[in-house]
Write a protein that holds these residues in place. Structure first.
Motif, PDB file in Angstrom:
ATOM      1  N   GLU A 152      -9.416  13.892   5.862  1.00 27.03           N
ATOM      2  CA  GLU A 152      -8.155  14.596   6.103  1.00 27.03           C
ATOM      3  C   GLU A 152      -7.264  13.806   7.050  1.00 27.03           C
ATOM      4  O   GLU A 152      -6.040  13.748   6.870  1.00 27.03           O
ATOM      5  CB  GLU A 152      -8.420  15.996   6.666  1.00 27.03           C
ATOM      6  N   ASN A 153      -7.868  13.165   8.030  1.00 23.50           N
ATOM      7  CA  ASN A 153      -7.087  12.373   8.990  1.00 23.50           C
ATOM      8  C   ASN A 153      -6.571  11.064   8.407  1.00 23.50           C
ATOM      9  O   ASN A 153      -5.781  10.368   9.039  1.00 23.50           O
ATOM     10  CB  ASN A 153      -7.926  12.089  10.241  1.00 23.50           C
ATOM     11  N   LEU A 154      -6.999  10.746   7.191  1.00 24.01           N
ATOM     12  CA  LEU A 154      -6.454   9.600   6.459  1.00 24.01           C
ATOM     13  C   LEU A 154      -5.325  10.004   5.533  1.00 24.01           C
ATOM     14  O   LEU A 154      -4.294   9.339   5.444  1.00 24.01           O
ATOM     15  CB  LEU A 154      -7.558   8.936   5.624  1.00 24.01           C
ATOM     16  N   ILE A 155      -5.524  11.112   4.791  1.00 27.34           N
ATOM     17  CA  ILE A 155      -4.652  11.375   3.647  1.00 27.34           C
ATOM     18  C   ILE A 155      -3.769  12.614   3.749  1.00 27.34           C
ATOM     19  O   ILE A 155      -2.948  12.848   2.863  1.00 27.34           O
ATOM     20  CB  ILE A 155      -5.475  11.459   2.341  1.00 27.34           C
ATOM     21  N   SER A 156      -3.907  13.400   4.808  1.00 25.78           N
ATOM     22  CA  SER A 156      -3.077  14.606   4.910  1.00 25.78           C
ATOM     23  C   SER A 156      -1.610  14.248   5.120  1.00 25.78           C
ATOM     24  O   SER A 156      -1.278  13.426   5.973  1.00 25.78           O
ATOM     25  CB  SER A 156      -3.551  15.482   6.075  1.00 25.78           C
ATOM     26  N   ALA A 178       7.155  -1.022   3.541  1.00 28.62           N
ATOM     27  CA  ALA A 178       5.788  -0.761   3.100  1.00 28.62           C
ATOM     28  C   ALA A 178       4.910  -0.506   4.331  1.00 28.62           C
ATOM     29  O   ALA A 178       5.200  -0.983   5.427  1.00 28.62           O
ATOM     30  CB  ALA A 178       5.249  -1.950   2.313  1.00 28.62           C
ATOM     31  N   VAL A 179       3.840   0.280   4.117  1.00 23.27           N
ATOM     32  CA  VAL A 179       2.939   0.637   5.213  1.00 23.27           C
ATOM     33  C   VAL A 179       1.524   0.168   4.884  1.00 23.27           C
ATOM     34  O   VAL A 179       1.030   0.397   3.778  1.00 23.27           O
ATOM     35  CB  VAL A 179       2.943   2.161   5.453  1.00 23.27           C
ATOM     36  N   LYS A 180       0.903  -0.479   5.847  1.00 18.42           N
ATOM     37  CA  LYS A 180      -0.483  -0.924   5.693  1.00 18.42           C
ATOM     38  C   LYS A 180      -1.407   0.286   5.747  1.00 18.42           C
ATOM     39  O   LYS A 180      -1.278   1.138   6.642  1.00 18.42           O
ATOM     40  CB  LYS A 180      -0.834  -1.888   6.818  1.00 18.42           C
ATOM     41  N   VAL A 181      -2.338   0.377   4.782  1.00 14.06           N
ATOM     42  CA  VAL A 181      -3.273   1.494   4.734  1.00 14.06           C
ATOM     43  C   VAL A 181      -4.684   0.962   4.496  1.00 14.06           C
ATOM     44  O   VAL A 181      -4.876  -0.185   4.082  1.00 14.06           O
ATOM     45  CB  VAL A 181      -2.899   2.501   3.626  1.00 14.06           C
ATOM     46  N   ASP A 182      -5.656   1.813   4.742  1.00 12.44           N
ATOM     47  CA  ASP A 182      -7.045   1.439   4.500  1.00 12.44           C
ATOM     48  C   ASP A 182      -7.311   1.282   3.001  1.00 12.44           C
ATOM     49  O   ASP A 182      -6.626   1.890   2.171  1.00 12.44           O
ATOM     50  CB  ASP A 182      -7.990   2.500   5.061  1.00 12.44           C
ATOM     51  N   SER A 183      -8.330   0.524   2.681  1.00 15.69           N
ATOM     52  CA  SER A 183      -8.699   0.335   1.276  1.00 15.69           C
ATOM     53  C   SER A 183      -9.068   1.652   0.613  1.00 15.69           C
ATOM     54  O   SER A 183      -8.857   1.845  -0.598  1.00 15.69           O
ATOM     55  CB  SER A 183      -9.871  -0.644   1.168  1.00 15.69           C
ATOM     56  N   GLU A 184      -9.588   2.577   1.390  1.00 12.86           N
ATOM     57  CA  GLU A 184      -9.937   3.897   0.854  1.00 12.86           C
ATOM     58  C   GLU A 184      -8.687   4.653   0.398  1.00 12.86           C
ATOM     59  O   GLU A 184      -8.695   5.320  -0.642  1.00 12.86           O
ATOM     60  CB  GLU A 184     -10.679   4.704   1.918  1.00 12.86           C
ATOM     61  N   VAL A 185      -7.610   4.535   1.156  1.00 13.05           N
ATOM     62  CA  VAL A 185      -6.350   5.171   0.774  1.00 13.05           C
ATOM     63  C   VAL A 185      -5.779   4.503  -0.471  1.00 13.05           C
ATOM     64  O   VAL A 185      -5.229   5.162  -1.353  1.00 13.05           O
ATOM     65  CB  VAL A 185      -5.349   5.134   1.949  1.00 13.05           C
ATOM     66  N   VAL A 186      -5.933   3.192  -0.554  1.00 12.46           N
ATOM     67  CA  VAL A 186      -5.514   2.474  -1.760  1.00 12.46           C
ATOM     68  C   VAL A 186      -6.264   3.014  -2.976  1.00 12.46           C
ATOM     69  O   VAL A 186      -5.676   3.281  -4.024  1.00 12.46           O
ATOM     70  CB  VAL A 186      -5.763   0.959  -1.609  1.00 12.46           C
ATOM     71  N   ALA A 187      -7.570   3.203  -2.831  1.00 10.62           N
ATOM     72  CA  ALA A 187      -8.404   3.638  -3.952  1.00 10.62           C
ATOM     73  C   ALA A 187      -8.024   5.033  -4.451  1.00 10.62           C
ATOM     74  O   ALA A 187      -7.915   5.260  -5.664  1.00 10.62           O
ATOM     75  CB  ALA A 187      -9.875   3.604  -3.557  1.00 10.62           C
ATOM     76  N   ILE A 188      -7.801   5.973  -3.551  1.00  3.43           N
ATOM     77  CA  ILE A 188      -7.451   7.324  -3.982  1.00  3.43           C
ATOM     78  C   ILE A 188      -6.030   7.367  -4.552  1.00  3.43           C
ATOM     79  O   ILE A 188      -5.732   8.113  -5.476  1.00  3.43           O
ATOM     80  CB  ILE A 188      -7.650   8.365  -2.847  1.00  3.43           C
ATOM     81  N   THR A 189      -5.149   6.505  -4.025  1.00  3.44           N
ATOM     82  CA  THR A 189      -3.799   6.403  -4.588  1.00  3.44           C
ATOM     83  C   THR A 189      -3.862   5.840  -6.004  1.00  3.44           C
ATOM     84  O   THR A 189      -3.157   6.301  -6.904  1.00  3.44           O
ATOM     85  CB  THR A 189      -2.902   5.528  -3.700  1.00  3.44           C
ATOM     86  N   GLN A 190      -4.707   4.845  -6.196  1.00  2.49           N
ATOM     87  CA  GLN A 190      -4.895   4.289  -7.541  1.00  2.49           C
ATOM     88  C   GLN A 190      -5.355   5.355  -8.520  1.00  2.49           C
ATOM     89  O   GLN A 190      -4.901   5.407  -9.665  1.00  2.49           O
ATOM     90  CB  GLN A 190      -5.911   3.138  -7.497  1.00  2.49           C
ATOM     91  N   LYS A 191      -6.256   6.229  -8.060  1.00  7.44           N
ATOM     92  CA  LYS A 191      -6.743   7.297  -8.929  1.00  7.44           C
ATOM     93  C   LYS A 191      -5.614   8.266  -9.282  1.00  7.44           C
ATOM     94  O   LYS A 191      -5.486   8.696 -10.439  1.00  7.44           O
ATOM     95  CB  LYS A 191      -7.889   8.040  -8.244  1.00  7.44           C
ATOM     96  N   GLY A 192      -4.782   8.603  -8.295  1.00  7.19           N
ATOM     97  CA  GLY A 192      -3.652   9.477  -8.562  1.00  7.19           C
ATOM     98  C   GLY A 192      -2.667   8.859  -9.538  1.00  7.19           C
ATOM     99  O   GLY A 192      -2.173   9.532 -10.452  1.00  7.19           O
ATOM    100  N   LEU A 193      -2.380   7.576  -9.367  1.00  5.38           N
ATOM    101  CA  LEU A 193      -1.467   6.878 -10.273  1.00  5.38           C
ATOM    102  C   LEU A 193      -2.077   6.737 -11.665  1.00  5.38           C
ATOM    103  O   LEU A 193      -1.355   6.745 -12.674  1.00  5.38           O
ATOM    104  CB  LEU A 193      -1.098   5.511  -9.705  1.00  5.38           C
ATOM    105  N   TYR A 194      -3.395   6.634 -11.727  1.00  9.07           N
ATOM    106  CA  TYR A 194      -4.081   6.604 -13.024  1.00  9.07           C
ATOM    107  C   TYR A 194      -3.800   7.895 -13.798  1.00  9.07           C
ATOM    108  O   TYR A 194      -3.451   7.862 -14.982  1.00  9.07           O
ATOM    109  CB  TYR A 194      -5.583   6.427 -12.802  1.00  9.07           C
TER     110      TYR A 194
END
Length: 323
Positions: free
Chosen positions: A63-67, A86-102
């Motif tokens: 939650e403290n990453l993606i809320s 652009a904002v630098k984010v953790d690889s985990e945030v990249v991964a969940i964003t990729q899933k949403g864009l998928y």
């Protein structure tokens, strides 16, 4: 020296009892703005409570990453920098964003992470008596377009290209948290349990007595009744999206709180969609998408993803399932 066979027998029996001793513990708590219920089977209550707290900490970490509601999170930083940088984010945030864009891509925009920027012109508290005007609807979705989310996975950055844009994970975030909590518990040696993230459920193993986890799919047309009892004895997940808890009823027609990001109009075609598979995150993406896509397009989508199963409940009470 001769062994006493009676003593050996008793020792073996007692060892067997202690070795098989287990407890099933549950804790209910508020996380990610919703009610979570965490159940695990472990060797004793102390160990179970300790591991449940670790599951809670993992969900709070996510939650403290993606809320998008907490001001200090990486996604809040992305939203605050929309149209600027652009904002630098953790690889985990990249991964969940990729899933949403998928999901956005495979549904052609019926699923959209940027829908959180939509103006709140719909109210689902029983106060709406008229539909919003066409102008209000057009204005409400002006900043909604997943194609304006620029994800640079190589440099681990996210850029929302228009000022006023926002993105969020309300549609898959809880499922993702359930999956991650399950993975953590398994890594800690917990052989079975269930993470119920406000209805986004991830299970593994069986109950303490060896019985499968049993999950009822609600029948909103009959109070207290279910349309299906699901039984899970392995890594499984299930989510349900529906219009029967939060909706607006205007001139006899029910409008769901699940809104089509392209039109700004709530879904009206289905009462609920339940998806069963291995990942709660994926199940949640599919159930939300199908509520928007409707029955025909939704079933067509699921035929391309046969590892996931569905229970679709139409507005006239018809149940359509593929398992």
């Amino acid at each position: 020296m001769k062994r006493n066979p009676l003593i050996v027998t008793i020792f073996t029996l007692l060892f067997g009892i202690f070795a098989s001793a287990q407890v099933q513990e549950t804790k209910t708590t508020n996380l990610m703005g919703s009610v979570f219920q965490i159940t695990i089977v472990d060797k004793d209550s102390s160990a179970a409570h300790e591991k449940i707290e670790k599951a809670i900490n993992e969900i709070e970490r996510i939650e403290n990453l993606i809320s998008e509601w907490r001001p200090q999170t990486q996604i809040s930083n992305v939203n605050n920098s929309a149209g600027i940088s652009a904002v630098k984010v953790d690889s985990e945030v990249v991964a969940i964003t990729q899933k949403g864009l998928y999901f956005s891509e495979i549904t052609k925009g019926a699923f959209d992470l940027s829908i959180v920027a939509m103006d709140r012109i719909w109210k689902f508290d029983g106060t709406m008596t008229e539909l919003p005007s066409k102008r209000e609807i057009r204005k409400s979705i002006a900043k909604v377009n997943y194609k304006n989310i620029f994800l640079d996975s190589k440099n681990s950055t996210i850029f929302l290209t228009e000022k006023g844009m926002k993105m969020g994970f309300g549609s898959i975030g809880k499922g993702y948290a359930a999956d991650k909590a399950r993975t953590l518990m398994q890594a800690l040696g917990v052989k079975s349990g269930m993470i119920n993230a406000a209805g986004d459920i991830a299970t593994w193993g069986t109950q303490m007595d060896g019985e499968p986890w049993r999950i009822g799919v609600n029948n909103p047309f009959e109070t207290g009744e279910t349309i299906e009892i699901l039984e899970f004895s392995s890594d499984k997940a299930v989510t349900t999206s529906g219009n029967y808890e939060k909706f607006a009823e205007i001139k006899g027609k029910r409008y769901s709180h699940i809104i089509n990001p392209k039109t700004g109009i709530p879904s009206t075609d289905l009462t609920s969609v339940t998806i069963i598979g291995k990942s709660a995150e994926m199940c949640n993406g599919f159930s939300t998408s199908i509520m928007v896509l409707g029955r025909k397009k939704g079933i067509k989508l699921m035929r391309k993803n046969p590892e996931y199963h569905y229970i679709i409940l139409t507005n006239d009470g018809k149940v359509i399932k593929n398992f």
